[in-house]
Design a protein around this motif. Structure first.
Motif, PDB file in Angstrom:
ATOM      1  N   ASP A  81      21.383  57.946   1.375  1.00 45.00           N
ATOM      2  CA  ASP A  81      21.794  58.761  -0.036  1.00 45.00           C
ATOM      3  C   ASP A  81      21.180  58.521  -1.180  1.00 45.00           C
TER       4      ASP A  81
ATOM      5  N   ASP B 273      16.316  54.668   8.712  1.00 46.61           N
ATOM      6  CA  ASP B 273      15.742  55.748   8.274  1.00 46.61           C
ATOM      7  C   ASP B 273      15.601  56.312   7.024  1.00 46.61           C
ATOM      8  N   SER B 274      17.463  56.002   6.393  1.00 49.36           N
ATOM      9  CA  SER B 274      17.229  56.980   4.991  1.00 49.36           C
ATOM     10  C   SER B 274      18.323  56.453   4.771  1.00 49.36           C
TER      11      SER B 274
ATOM     12  N   LYS C  76      19.919  63.338   1.756  1.00 50.52           N
ATOM     13  CA  LYS C  76      19.576  62.123   2.469  1.00 50.52           C
ATOM     14  C   LYS C  76      17.966  62.042   2.375  1.00 50.52           C
ATOM     15  N   VAL C  77      17.609  60.899   1.388  1.00 51.45           N
ATOM     16  CA  VAL C  77      15.847  60.407   1.744  1.00 51.45           C
ATOM     17  C   VAL C  77      15.619  59.922   2.694  1.00 51.45           C
ATOM     18  N   PRO C  78      14.362  60.316   2.925  1.00 52.41           N
ATOM     19  CA  PRO C  78      13.972  59.324   4.123  1.00 52.41           C
ATOM     20  C   PRO C  78      13.164  58.135   3.354  1.00 52.41           C
ATOM     21  N   LEU C  79      13.117  56.921   3.731  1.00 53.48           N
ATOM     22  CA  LEU C  79      12.887  55.450   3.244  1.00 53.48           C
ATOM     23  C   LEU C  79      11.403  55.748   3.013  1.00 53.48           C
TER      24      LEU C  79
END
Length: 285
Positions: free
Chosen positions: A137, A134-135, A60-63
């Motif tokens: 994949d 918010d995030s 999961k990568v924070p946008l």
């Protein structure tokens, strides 16, 4: 009654309007390029120095930590809003799928420190941000760099990192020692490297022996930089906005200008510190 397709069209128009207004606000603040531009992966890696890479798999990568692109720097701004209507149809198709809850595959990104750069999936990032996610994949590949990404805000910061990287090639400090050397003015890295090399030449001449660059770096940091900076701080003459390297350069430069002397002793330090003590502005008490 609105449909997902109509909503997707509205989403795109809203994203474009926000991008135009943001660019206008930046222009009025005189920072149009800096605040809104997407960082170029290649430019950042060149400035920081690349040491290696490894795959981290899907995460999961924070946008809000996705700040750059590999090859679409001009197509999206810093918040991944489209900068033109060129990709309207593709953007709207993805927005419609997102509204319908259809599966969208993970994006591909490079990770540098706490920042991410998109290899594939720019439109998915743009749509997700527009929809308030918010995030996402992402398949993550982490890049190990010589210089840190800490404090990296925009392209103007890259110049300092580039000069810092050149400094480390001449003075190969490592670990905490490397992190401790920060010059406010990028050009000062070159001055500092020249001072370190001159210090090492004098020491090798005095000792009658040769040592390599890594040894030079460690000895300078331990035997020159650290004790001198301690004296500067104990004397209270470091400026409020000065880094340790800034203060060292200023005081060491004053020492040589005043007395053409390279040694440190109590008398020399007292004279230099008195001369280099930051002056009070008129009207201050």
């Amino acid at each position: 009654m609105a449909t997902p397709r109509v909503d997707a069209e509205t989403d795109f128009q809203r994203a474009r309007r926000h991008q135009v207004l943001s660019r206008l606000a930046g222009f009025l603040r005189h920072d149009a390029g800096e605040a809104n531009e997407t960082l170029s992966f290649d430019e950042v890696v060149t400035a920081l120095g690349r040491r290696g890479e490894r795959s981290l798999g899907v995460q999961k990568v924070p946008l809000d930590q996705i700040v750059g692109s590999v090859d679409k720097v001009r197509d999206f701004d810093r918040r991944f809003r489209p900068t033109s209507d060129r990709s309207r149809q593709r953007w709207q198709r993805l927005a419609e799928k997102s509204r319908l809850g259809e599966y969208l595959p993970p994006i591909d990104v490079y990770k540098l420190g706490n920042l991410y750069f998109v290899r594939d999936g720019h439109h998915r990032v743009s749509v997700a941000r527009m929809h308030g996610a918010d995030s996402l994949d992402a398949n993550v590949t982490e890049i190990d760099t010589v210089m840190s990404t800490d404090g990296l805000g925009g392209r103007r910061d890259l110049d300092g990192r580039n000069w810092g990287l050149r400094f480390l090639k001449r003075v190969p400090l490592t670990g905490a020692c490397r992190a401790a050397i920060n010059c406010t003015d990028p050009a000062d890295y070159q001055r500092l490297a020249e001072m370190v090399e001159a210090w090492a030449c004098r020491l090798m001449h005095e000792e009658g022996s040769y040592f390599d660059k890594p040894t030079m770096a460690v000895r300078w940091f331990d035997e020159e930089y650290t004790p001198v900076l301690k004296m500067i701080d104990e004397a209270g003459v470091r400026g409020p906005d000065e880094t340790g390297a800034d203060a060292y350069l200023r005081v060491a430069g004053e020492r040589y200008r005043l007395i053409r002397e390279h040694d440190w002793n109590e008398d020399v330090m007292r004279m230099v510190l008195e001369e280099s003590r930051p002056r009070r502005r008129s009207g201050q008490s």
